[in-house]
Write a protein that holds these residues in place. Structure first.
Motif: not given
Length: 355
Positions: A100-119
């Protein structure tokens, strides 16, 4: 060609896409469990791909590919050091401590993200206009983990290829059972989409040295301008994956599709039509006949169904998300409603047991 630093959260499914990206010479860091990380750092990972016309699968060993792979836990990762981030865990895992904490850092880093989830993550759904997004939150294990993301910096890659960890093998081995393509939507910003297009071109160009000569490998990355292309998976999930769950227990995806083909077709086409109402072009989606043919080879129950009957207190709820979106359009389907209610009931039982 530029070489990129790519972070992928999730080594199970993530290693499949990583194996293809490594051909471009990129540096990939996988976030995973300690036992997986230790093994990947010591020995790399292996991905077995079935190739049409060949008796034996091709095995890709990450140590023999041009790029470099490392692995580790969620702590101490700086997302700002990367050019692209892949989100390849299952949706309930993103609320676990550390992740959870890493995901928050990912969001605030503003680096583009590609989700590979069914959801699809909630910020991706927000790229589709005209929905009440708050009303969709009950479909998520914890929707608040997505609060810090900018929708334009998040894209969705449909995880159409099917893969398993073979029993009695080490956790750094992945066996592809259905070698279809990953379909990813563009970002809002062309600079970030160009990274995806470069990777697409590199994967397309791969010719693998086999004893019989250089061969083309399945499982490509296909980049699409439409944000609705990855939604093609929704029909498959609701007609197949979630219908592996029955009141009598779990069944294979092939049985879910072919035991009552007309009921399956009805669910599939209901979701197909819903995607079109959201803005998809019918030509961007997969017709039922093509899916039903592919389902003949799906001899295992879907992972969500297996997890449910193994006592999981949370699973990805794409079934519920689609149901809630349909309701906003004034639509419902009795089979979907019954299935969602059954999954709700089984999860509630699992949570009571776990407590």
């Amino acid at each position: 060609m530029a070489t990129y630093k790519i972070l992928i959260m999730g080594a199970s499914y993530g290693s499949l896409l990583a194996s293809k990206m490594l051909f471009g010479g990129h540096s990939i860091h996988l976030v995973c469990l300690p036992a997986e990380a230790d093994l990947i750092n010591a020995e790399g990972f292996r991905v077995r791909l079935p190739v049409r016309g060949r008796k034996d699968p091709v095995e890709l060993n990450s140590r023999n590919l041009p790029g470099k792979v490392t692995a580790g836990g969620a702590a101490g990762v700086n997302p700002g050091e990367y050019d692209l981030i892949g989100l390849a865990m299952q949706e309930p895992q993103y609320r676990s401590p550390g992740v959870r904490e890493l995901l928050h850092l990912v969001a605030t880093s503003k680096v583009p993200c590609m989700s590979i989830m069914n959801m699809p993550p909630l910020p991706y759904v927000k790229r589709m206009t005209g929905l009440d997004y708050d009303a969709l939150k009950p479909a998520y294990t914890d929707a608040s983990v997505w609060d810090a993301f900018e929708p334009g910096l998040l894209t969705l890659c449909s995880p159409d290829p099917q893969a398993i960890r073979p029993p009695n093998e080490e956790v750094n081995v992945l066996q592809v059972t259905l070698p279809t393509n990953f379909k990813v939507a563009r970002f809002d910003d062309d600079r970030y989409t160009s990274i995806l297009r470069q990777i697409e071109t590199e994967i397309e160009a791969v010719r693998f040295d086999a004893p019989e000569g250089k061969i083309e490998l399945p499982v490509k990355l296909k980049v699409h301008d439409s944000i609705f292309v990855p939604l093609a998976k929704w029909s498959m999930l609701l007609a197949g994956n979630y219908r592996c769950v029955t009141t009598d227990g779990v069944r294979t995806a092939k049985e879910a599709v072919h035991t009552d083909i007309e009921e399956c077709r009805s669910v599939y086409n209901f979701v197909f039509d819903l995607c079109v109402k959201l803005g998809a072009n019918p030509n961007e989606l997969v017709p039922f006949e093509k899916y039903a043919a592919a389902a003949q080879s799906l001899s295992r129950p879907a992972s969500a169904a297996r997890a449910l009957f193994n006592g999981a207190p949370n699973i990805e709820r794409a079934d519920k998300l689609v149901q809630l979106i349909a309701r906003q359009k004034g639509l419902s389907h009795p089979v979907i409603d019954a299935n969602v209610a059954l999954v709700d009931e089984l999860l509630e039982k699992n949570r009571k047991k776990a407590a």
